[in-house]
Design a protein around this motif. Structure first.
Motif, short mmCIF file in Angstrom:
data_model
loop_
_atom_site.label_atom_id
_atom_site.label_comp_id
_atom_site.label_asym_id
_atom_site.label_seq_id
_atom_site.Cartn_x
_atom_site.Cartn_y
_atom_site.Cartn_z
N GLY A 18 0.84 -1.20 0.00
CA GLY A 18 0.00 0.00 0.00
C GLY A 18 0.87 1.24 0.00
N PRO A 19 1.41 1.64 -1.16
CA PRO A 19 2.32 2.79 -1.22
C PRO A 19 1.71 4.09 -0.70
N VAL A 20 0.40 4.26 -0.87
CA VAL A 20 -0.24 5.49 -0.42
C VAL A 20 -0.32 5.54 1.10
N VAL A 21 -0.84 4.48 1.72
CA VAL A 21 -1.05 4.50 3.17
C VAL A 21 0.24 4.36 3.96
N THR A 22 1.30 3.85 3.33
CA THR A 22 2.57 3.71 4.06
C THR A 22 3.42 4.97 3.96
N GLU A 23 3.04 5.91 3.11
CA GLU A 23 3.82 7.14 3.00
C GLU A 23 3.74 7.93 4.31
N GLY A 24 4.86 8.10 4.95
CA GLY A 24 4.92 8.82 6.22
C GLY A 24 4.53 7.98 7.42
N ALA A 25 4.20 6.70 7.20
CA ALA A 25 3.81 5.83 8.31
C ALA A 25 5.04 5.36 9.07
N LYS A 26 4.83 4.94 10.32
CA LYS A 26 5.92 4.44 11.14
C LYS A 26 5.42 3.30 12.00
#
Length: 205
Positions: free
Chosen positions: A28-36
């Motif tokens: 999920g490239p969108v939801v993992t952007e900036g995720a930690k």
């Protein structure tokens, strides 16, 4: 807290069975952007915690309780899933208040196809019937939707082309399971009124 507005149609890239739990790896490239690590992401309407992430993918551990009470146990490598990040404070509530806590599962009963929309009929567990009303809100596989018709053991939803194209509801077939989360406000009202344990056939005193 989520809103039921799916951000991305992701994919399960690996499933590791851990006895009484499973570890999923999802793209999920969108939801993992900036995720930690430790962040929450809703997967088909189930709030999961990010264990690890990288290269547009993340892993999440799913305990037996969640596997038993949701349709996540039926997922396998290659399965498509609806993904949503939690709502940011101050953000727009585009759908309705969604906790990511599945109340039960239903199944796609049938689909009525039209030129520009589809009516989808979904089975409804008996214990959830009292929370579902015509024109009320319900979450199906993480998608915030409006109930068209509420029957004794089913409800129907109308899906626009965008929902059909960008969520799993466009590819679900009759018999496929779906996660259901009813409107949390209805559950709180029931609790406050003390009606949850009342026999539905018993008259209100």
């Amino acid at each position: 807290m989520f809103t039921g507005i799916v951000e991305e149609l992701g994919e399960v890239t690996a499933v590791e069975k851990l006895g009484d739990a499973s570890r999923f790896r999802l793209r999920g490239p969108v939801v993992t952007e900036g995720a930690k690590h430790g962040d929450s992401i809703a997967v088909n309407g189930v709030c999961l915690t990010v264990v690890d992430l990288g290269d547009g993918e993340f892993t999440a551990d799913v305990m037996a309780e969640t596997l038993n009470r949701s349709s996540l146990g039926a997922l396998d490598t290659g399965s498509r899933v609806n993904l949503e990040r939690p709502m940011a404070v101050g953000g727009r509530l585009g759908g309705h208040i969604v906790q990511g806590h599945v109340d039960g599962t239903g199944h796609i009963v049938g689909r009525e196809v039209s030129e520009n929309w589809e009516i989808v009929k979904v089975s409804l567990p008996p214990e959830l019937t009292r929370y579902v009303v015509e024109k009320g809100s319900i979450t199906v596989d993480g998608v915030s939707l409006t109930v068209v018709d509420a029957g004794p053991d089913y409800f129907t939803i109308s899906l626009i082309p965008t929902t059909l194209a960008l969520t799993t509801l466009g590819i679900k077939k009759p018999g496929d399971p779906v996660n259901l989360e009813v409107d949390v406000i209805a559950k709180y009202v029931e609790r406050l009124l003390g009606t949850s344990a009342r026999d539905p056939e018993e008259p209100v005193k």
